[in-house]
Design an enzyme around this catalytic site. Sequence first.
Site, PDB file in Angstrom:
ATOM      1  N   SER A  33      31.497 -13.652  13.003  1.00  0.00           N
ATOM      2  CA  SER A  33      32.843 -14.142  13.272  1.00  0.00           C
ATOM      3  C   SER A  33      33.044 -15.448  12.509  1.00  0.00           C
ATOM      4  CB  SER A  33      33.036 -14.403  14.777  1.00  0.00           C
ATOM      5  OG  SER A  33      34.250 -15.086  15.016  1.00  0.00           O
ATOM      6  N   TYR A  67      30.143 -18.610  22.244  1.00  0.00           N
ATOM      7  CA  TYR A  67      30.393 -17.434  21.411  1.00  0.00           C
ATOM      8  C   TYR A  67      30.158 -17.770  19.938  1.00  0.00           C
ATOM      9  CZ  TYR A  67      32.993 -13.686  19.086  1.00  0.00           C
ATOM     10  OH  TYR A  67      33.348 -12.640  18.273  1.00  0.00           O
TER      11      TYR A  67
END
Length: 251
Positions: free
Chosen positions: A146, A160
């Site tokens: 990501s 995350y």
Amino acid sequence: MTPSSDAVAVVTGGGRGIGRAVSLLAARRGYRVCLSYVSDAGAAKAVVAAIEAEGGRAVAVRGDVADEGDVVALFEAADRLGTVTALVNNAGVVDVAARVDAMGAARLHRMFSTNVVGSLLCAREAVRRMSTTHGGRGGAIVNLSSVAAKLGGAGQYVDYAASKGAIDSFTVGLAREVADEGIRVNAVAPGVIDTEIHASGGQPGRAAAMGPFVPMKRAGTAEEIAGPILWLLSDEAAYTTGAILDVSGGR
């Protein structure tokens, strides 16, 4: 570029979002697809039905990638479908927005168990099948990273972002480890993509809200991530390994 007739692509979290788009496109490119899901059996079965309706072969396997036994069972199911030559480590979780000083151990264990440990366990099983040192015929692994790994997720998702930073390091390390064993390992780093994952983090409208702040002025689609993933699995990317492909609309 067409996979062999018995080539299997394992797609974790293949029932929804990016995983669904990858599963459908992989089948159209000639792979037999073994996809995993955790809870939404209906969505996973719908993907299998869609693949079979187009003449492909697929199976959905319930399992949590954070559970070693479930990972082993997933790959055993893939073995029954054909020869594993592709793995897409797509399964991942987010949580509600929070600062680090408000995070508990349970949240952190869940985040890293799924996003990091799960990807390593799946890659282990894939390497055991693909590596020429184990008698395999090679293959390719694509991990889902990501852009959060470089942006940091401050004030919302530092955990995350950190898990995806680990995926970046893992991608480079494993790529170098198995480069001469017929296996390529790469990652795709999406930006803001319009999928169900935002709702699971308590922000169902996040993609629409963030879209105007992306240089391209919109959120991406799952299909716009699936295409680059299938390219990395293909022979067109035969000399590409250890790469982290940014697919974020310019973020």
